[in-house]
Design an enzyme around this catalytic site. Sequence first.
Site, short mmCIF file in Angstrom:
data_model
loop_
_atom_site.label_atom_id
_atom_site.label_comp_id
_atom_site.label_asym_id
_atom_site.label_seq_id
_atom_site.Cartn_x
_atom_site.Cartn_y
_atom_site.Cartn_z
N SER A 14 0.82 -1.22 0.00
CA SER A 14 0.00 0.00 0.00
C SER A 14 0.86 1.27 0.00
O SER A 14 0.61 2.19 -0.79
CB SER A 14 -0.95 -0.01 1.20
N THR A 140 1.84 9.69 7.37
CA THR A 140 1.25 9.40 6.05
C THR A 140 0.45 8.11 6.08
O THR A 140 1.01 7.04 6.33
CB THR A 140 2.35 9.25 4.98
N LYS A 194 6.79 5.15 17.15
CA LYS A 194 5.37 5.55 17.08
C LYS A 194 4.47 4.34 16.87
O LYS A 194 3.33 4.32 17.34
CB LYS A 194 5.17 6.61 16.00
N ASP A 247 3.78 11.93 13.32
CA ASP A 247 3.49 10.53 13.05
C ASP A 247 2.84 9.86 14.25
O ASP A 247 1.98 8.99 14.12
CB ASP A 247 4.77 9.80 12.66
N GLU A 284 3.40 -3.72 11.67
CA GLU A 284 4.82 -3.45 11.92
C GLU A 284 5.11 -3.28 13.41
O GLU A 284 6.18 -3.65 13.89
CB GLU A 284 5.26 -2.19 11.17
#
Length: 338
Positions: A14, A140, A194, A247, A284
Amino acid sequence: MKNSADITVLGAGSYGSALAISLASNGHKTLLWGHDPVHMQTLAQDKCNQAFLPGIAFPDCLQIEADLAKALAASNNVLVVVPSHVFGTVLEQAKPLLRSDARIVWATKGLEPETGRLLQDVARDVLGEQYPLAVLSGPTFAKELAMGLPTAISVAGTCPTFTNDLVELLHSPKRLRVYANDDFTGLQLGGAVKNVIAIGAGMSDGIGFGANARTALITRGLVELTRLGEALGANAATFMGMAGLGDLVLTCTDNQSRNRRFGLALGKGCDVMTAQAEIGQVVEGYRNTKEVFTLAKRLGVEMPITEQIYQVLYQGKSPVDAAKELLSREKKSETPAQ
């Protein structure tokens, strides 16, 4: 050697697809490579990534390339966008095929599995010292970037010329604002930590603790990130920017974040395997938690939120018990004496 493309993107998930779409929408000839030939053939036929970004058409400047050698021969600018646990493997595959004038940038967010090393160290181990390196990081979500919704990110690297060239390549007045940064270490670290804190924010909301608790967790998570960053020589000011606070807020507060949704499932009582299966894509933060915990222990940096999330994910602790332990910690000043 002359470029036949302005940039090659390695990784057709993605985020890799979204960055390729954004680059091509700027009028830059962009090659997109992925490891699965069947997936790449489907992308070429559909002219969009129906699996990850349905309905978002590829610009004419975006070319699909299933052959890694051809993809790397096309441009000296190489953008790596793969999960952190295969980052080193992809670089190993690319190494014998790279042009002598290659410049490597990655948007991968994470650390090396098991060791907790920064990805710059992995890249140097694999590639040596000859190639300029850079990292792209910031708040993002792939879908919004691919749709052309306004987004801002930061880029830092080992070579100022490469960093400035990346700003020019990526920046778009209509869709993407890019900030140059000179803190290569800080940008890499923000993208990993993050993810961990986002799992914690999700767990807090899943339990039902509310907005006050979520905000406290984000704020103290930023403290942990800054503490770890300073131990590695990063600039504390970096963590008030796109790759830190930006973020962190995005990933902790919006359900487009896989890490936050994973935490939500855990907070509602799912076990780790069930929660991962529920997300259906790579989370992740699951690996990042172990990596960040390992790094903090090695450096002797106190990161209580990260430690509790690690215990939930890897030692079977319940999210409620983890929250209780954080709340019962010894009272302390928010601004300790230096």
